[in-house]
Design an enzyme around this catalytic site. Sequence first.
Site, PDB file in Angstrom:
ATOM      1  N   HIS A 190      -3.648   7.131   1.137  1.00  0.00           N
ATOM      2  CA  HIS A 190      -3.872   5.821   0.502  1.00  0.00           C
ATOM      3  C   HIS A 190      -5.295   5.394   0.837  1.00  0.00           C
ATOM      4  O   HIS A 190      -5.729   5.486   1.986  1.00  0.00           O
ATOM      5  CB  HIS A 190      -2.860   4.806   1.046  1.00  0.00           C
ATOM      6  CG  HIS A 190      -3.294   3.395   0.844  1.00  0.00           C
ATOM      7  ND1 HIS A 190      -3.647   2.907  -0.390  1.00  0.00           N
ATOM      8  CD2 HIS A 190      -3.478   2.375   1.733  1.00  0.00           C
ATOM      9  CE1 HIS A 190      -4.019   1.638  -0.257  1.00  0.00           C
ATOM     10  NE2 HIS A 190      -3.926   1.295   1.015  1.00  0.00           N
ATOM     11  N   ASN A 222      -9.958  -0.456  -2.624  1.00  0.00           N
ATOM     12  CA  ASN A 222      -8.549  -0.241  -2.270  1.00  0.00           C
ATOM     13  C   ASN A 222      -7.695  -0.818  -3.397  1.00  0.00           C
ATOM     14  O   ASN A 222      -7.702  -2.019  -3.627  1.00  0.00           O
ATOM     15  CB  ASN A 222      -8.288  -0.957  -0.939  1.00  0.00           C
ATOM     16  CG  ASN A 222      -6.848  -0.840  -0.460  1.00  0.00           C
ATOM     17  OD1 ASN A 222      -5.943  -0.613  -1.240  1.00  0.00           O
ATOM     18  ND2 ASN A 222      -6.658  -1.021   0.844  1.00  0.00           N
ATOM     19  N   CYS A 224       0.810  -1.226   0.000  1.00  0.00           N
ATOM     20  CA  CYS A 224       0.000   0.000   0.000  1.00  0.00           C
ATOM     21  C   CYS A 224       0.839   1.270   0.000  1.00  0.00           C
ATOM     22  O   CYS A 224       0.416   2.296  -0.522  1.00  0.00           O
ATOM     23  CB  CYS A 224      -0.938   0.008   1.199  1.00  0.00           C
ATOM     24  SG  CYS A 224      -2.061  -1.390   1.176  1.00  0.00           S
TER      25      CYS A 224
END
Length: 349
Positions: free
Chosen positions: A276, A306, A114
Site C-alpha cells: 500500500h 496515497n 488503507c
Amino acid sequence: MPKSKIAGIGMYVPSQVVTNNDLTQYMETSDQWIQERTGIQERRFAHRTDETTTTMAVEASKIAIERAGITAQDIDFIVFATLSPDYYFPGCGVLVQRALKMKEIGALDVRNQCSGFVYALSVADQFIKTGMYKNILVIGAEKHSFGLDFTTRGRNVSVIFGDGAGAVVLQPTEAANKGILSTHLHSDGEAAEILAMYNPGTHANYWADKNYASFNDALIGDMFMSHDMIDNAQNFPFMDGPSVFKKAVVKFPEVIVEALTANGKTAADIDMLIPHQANLRISQFVQQTLKLSDDKVYNNIQKYGNTTAASVPIALCEAWEAGKIKEGDLVCLAAFGSGFTWASALLQW
Ligand code: ACO
C-alpha cells in the site's frame, strides 16, 4: 476447491495533476518537505463536480471487465472498498451496479481504509473458493480531494493524499500454479482514534460534555455536524503521523512474512511486492527489512500520493502493464492503515 485468479485488472486516475508547489498556494509547505518525508512529487485530484469515487471506479472496472473477456452482465458480485463514498449511505457498490447496468447482484462496501482493497479481495476470494460466485468485481477507489483541510492547519495530512481507482475481476481457476494462495487479515482497535475522521459519527466523545436541556435541543442544527465540530476541524481526517509510522513499519513486514510462511516461502521467493502506497519511507523500510532488491518492490506514490483503498490495485495494474509482473510470478500485496487494520495476500500471477 478452486482458487481465485485475477482475470482482469484496470485503473483510472483523474487527469488533473497537482504538484507539491501547487499546494504551497494554499498552505505553508514546500516541495522539499513533502518529498523528504513522503516521497510524493505530485498527485491527481478528481474534477470537483464531474468525477466522484464511483465514476472513477466505473472507469477502472470497465477496463478490468474487458480484460477479463466478459461483460458487466456476467459479474455476479461486487465488493467495493472506499473511505470516501459518494454518499454517507448507500455505499458505492450499488452505484457501480447501476452505472454498469448489471443484473440485480449482491453489492458489498468494505470500510477498511488503507487495507480496504486487500480485505475486499479476501472476502471475494472466499466466495470464489466456496463456488458461490464465478465473476466478482473487486474495487478500491477514493476521492480524497473533496474532504481534506487545505489550510496550514491540515497540512500534515492533506499533502499525502490523492484520488484514483483500481479494480480487478476475480474468477475461479483449477490451475496448480495460479491464483490467490492465501490472505491474512488483522486489526488492533486500541489506536482507532490516532488515524481517523471523527465526524459525522455517532461516538459519544463530542456529546459527553454537552448539557442539553432536552434531546430536542441537541437536535436543533447540532446533531450530525455542528459549527463547533467544523471549527475544531473534526470533519477532516486526523492523523498522528509519527505513531502511524512506528506501527506500520512493524506490521507491514510481519503480515508479509505471515503470508510467506503460510505457503512455505521466504522473502527471497517474492517476484513482486506491492505495498500500500502509504509513504515512500515506509515502503523503503519494509524493502530493507525483507532484503528485497529495487526491482521486486513497486512504488508509484511519487506520482499519485496515497490513494488509500485504491493504492494497491493501481500499483498492481501499473506494474502489470509495465511488464514487471509475468505469468507464474509470486506477487505479495500488503497494506496497513487506519483502525489499525493490516492485511496481506500472496498470489501466483
Ligand atoms: N509541510 C511543512 N511542514 C509540515 C507539514 C507540511 N506538509 N506537515 C507537518 N509539518 C511540520 C509540523 O508542523 C512540525 O513542525 P514543528 O516541528 O515546528 O512542530 C514538523 O513538520 C514535523 O511534524 P511531524 O508530524 O512530526 O512530521 P514527521 O517528520 O513525522 O512527518 C509524516 C509527518 C510524513 C506524516 C510522518 O509522520 C509519516 O510519514 N507518518 C506515517 C503516516 C503515513 O504515512 N500516513 C499515511 C496515511 S495512513 C496510511 O496510509 C498507513
